[in-house]
Design a protein around this motif. Structure first.
Motif, mmCIF file in Angstrom:
data_model
loop_
_atom_site.group_PDB
_atom_site.id
_atom_site.type_symbol
_atom_site.label_atom_id
_atom_site.label_comp_id
_atom_site.label_asym_id
_atom_site.label_seq_id
_atom_site.Cartn_x
_atom_site.Cartn_y
_atom_site.Cartn_z
ATOM 1 N N ALA A 185 0.846 -1.210 0.000
ATOM 2 C CA ALA A 185 0.000 0.000 0.000
ATOM 3 C C ALA A 185 0.876 1.253 0.000
ATOM 4 O O ALA A 185 0.615 2.198 -0.759
ATOM 5 N N ILE A 186 1.920 1.253 0.808
ATOM 6 C CA ILE A 186 2.840 2.396 0.858
ATOM 7 C C ILE A 186 3.599 2.518 -0.462
ATOM 8 O O ILE A 186 3.740 3.617 -1.011
ATOM 9 N N ASP A 187 4.043 1.389 -0.980
ATOM 10 C CA ASP A 187 4.816 1.382 -2.233
ATOM 11 C C ASP A 187 4.025 1.988 -3.396
ATOM 12 O O ASP A 187 4.564 2.798 -4.154
ATOM 13 N N ILE A 188 2.764 1.628 -3.518
ATOM 14 C CA ILE A 188 1.980 2.140 -4.648
ATOM 15 C C ILE A 188 1.740 3.646 -4.497
ATOM 16 O O ILE A 188 1.766 4.382 -5.489
ATOM 17 N N ILE A 189 1.562 4.105 -3.277
ATOM 18 C CA ILE A 189 1.400 5.545 -3.053
ATOM 19 C C ILE A 189 2.706 6.272 -3.392
ATOM 20 O O ILE A 189 2.685 7.328 -4.039
ATOM 21 N N GLU A 190 3.833 5.701 -3.002
ATOM 22 C CA GLU A 190 5.132 6.315 -3.318
ATOM 23 C C GLU A 190 5.378 6.336 -4.821
ATOM 24 O O GLU A 190 5.925 7.306 -5.350
ATOM 25 N N ARG A 191 4.954 5.290 -5.525
ATOM 26 C CA ARG A 191 5.064 5.285 -6.998
ATOM 27 C C ARG A 191 4.214 6.404 -7.588
ATOM 28 O O ARG A 191 4.607 7.067 -8.550
ATOM 29 N N GLY A 192 3.031 6.607 -7.016
ATOM 30 C CA GLY A 192 2.165 7.694 -7.467
ATOM 31 C C GLY A 192 2.789 9.055 -7.210
ATOM 32 O O GLY A 192 2.714 9.946 -8.056
ATOM 33 N N LEU A 193 3.423 9.197 -6.057
ATOM 34 C CA LEU A 193 4.074 10.476 -5.731
ATOM 35 C C LEU A 193 5.261 10.769 -6.645
ATOM 36 O O LEU A 193 5.566 11.927 -6.905
ATOM 37 N N ILE A 194 5.919 9.726 -7.129
ATOM 38 C CA ILE A 194 7.013 9.927 -8.093
ATOM 39 C C ILE A 194 6.442 10.521 -9.382
ATOM 40 O O ILE A 194 7.023 11.433 -9.968
ATOM 41 N N LYS A 240 -0.210 12.597 -0.936
ATOM 42 C CA LYS A 240 0.592 12.970 0.240
ATOM 43 C C LYS A 240 -0.161 12.652 1.534
ATOM 44 O O LYS A 240 0.424 12.153 2.499
ATOM 45 N N LYS A 241 -1.455 12.938 1.546
ATOM 46 C CA LYS A 241 -2.276 12.697 2.735
ATOM 47 C C LYS A 241 -2.340 11.195 3.062
ATOM 48 O O LYS A 241 -2.164 10.797 4.213
ATOM 49 N N ILE A 242 -2.586 10.379 2.044
ATOM 50 C CA ILE A 242 -2.651 8.922 2.236
ATOM 51 C C ILE A 242 -1.283 8.406 2.691
ATOM 52 O O ILE A 242 -1.192 7.567 3.590
ATOM 53 N N HIS A 243 -0.230 8.898 2.066
ATOM 54 C CA HIS A 243 1.133 8.467 2.421
ATOM 55 C C HIS A 243 1.417 8.767 3.886
ATOM 56 O O HIS A 243 1.939 7.907 4.627
ATOM 57 N N LYS A 244 1.039 9.950 4.334
ATOM 58 C CA LYS A 244 1.261 10.347 5.724
ATOM 59 C C LYS A 244 0.514 9.406 6.682
ATOM 60 O O LYS A 244 1.056 9.007 7.703
ATOM 61 N N LYS A 245 -0.722 9.047 6.335
ATOM 62 C CA LYS A 245 -1.513 8.131 7.167
ATOM 63 C C LYS A 245 -0.880 6.743 7.212
ATOM 64 O O LYS A 245 -0.861 6.108 8.251
ATOM 65 N N LEU A 246 -0.389 6.273 6.070
ATOM 66 C CA LEU A 246 0.151 4.913 5.992
ATOM 67 C C LEU A 246 1.488 4.751 6.722
ATOM 68 O O LEU A 246 1.771 3.670 7.247
ATOM 69 N N ILE A 247 2.308 5.780 6.735
ATOM 70 C CA ILE A 247 3.620 5.622 7.351
ATOM 71 C C ILE A 247 3.624 5.884 8.853
ATOM 72 O O ILE A 247 4.646 5.739 9.500
#
Length: 191
Positions: free
Chosen positions: A165-174, A183-190
């Protein structure tokens, strides 16, 4: 009083056919207003809007959007069904977005949205494998479209795979570093 089974079957058929056979004549003003602008143009009666969106999307592509737009309305109608079993059957009928994809060009700018909507429908009926495929197709069609990344992360989190879940969000942020939603989802997940 017991209602004979054939009558129940007919009533069920009638209900579902009303939910799915969305034609211009039975779309309410509220439903039309809830659609994306290109669907409002396609399903509405404003000739100038039709001309504008036909030019933006291409005449051939615009012609076939009525199928996609009708599905959006039917999907909203399905969501209004309270009973989970009936809602599932309703959504099950909406999972075929292939008609629009088959009749529009491969570089059609709304292709990512069509894949996304198909994935969202599969997700609502808990067909996560099929939803994942559609979201991945949406990302392939437009890597900067953030909604499929978010939906994929929800699927992976629901399956207990927080790393994915974190990886796919980070790919999206790239691909789209300016996305507030990612960014909001990433912050919640980490956390």
């Amino acid at each position: 009083m017991k209602i004979p089974c054939p009558y129940l079957l007919f009533a069920g058929y009638l209900f579902y056919s009303l939910a799915f056979n969305t034609v211009k004549a039975d779309i309410t003003k509220v439903e039309l207003a809830s659609l994306p602008p290109f669907c409002q143009a396609r399903m509405g009666n404003d000739a100038n809007l039709k001309k504008k969106w036909s030019k933006i999307l291409g005449q051939s592509n615009f012609t076939w959007m009525n199928h996609f737009c009708s599905n959006l309305i039917a999907k909203k109608r399905c969501f209004a069904i309270i009973q989970k079993q009936k809602r599932y059957k309703c959504y099950e009928r909406l999972t075929d977005h292939s008609y629009t994809l088959e009749h529009t060009s491969s570089n059609f700018p709304l292709r990512p949205l069509i894949y996304y909507e198909a994935g969202d429908t599969f997700m609502k009926i808990e067909e996560y494998g099929k939803a994942e495929i559609q979201f991945i197709n949406a990302i392939k069609a437009n890597p900067k479209f953030s909604r499929p990344y978010i939906s994929l992360s929800k699927i992976y989190a629901k399956q207990g795979n927080e790393t994915k879940a974190i990886d796919i969000i980070e790919r999206g942020l790239i691909k789209k570093p300016s996305s507030k939603a990612l960014k909001k989802i990433h912050k919640k997940l980490i956390k």
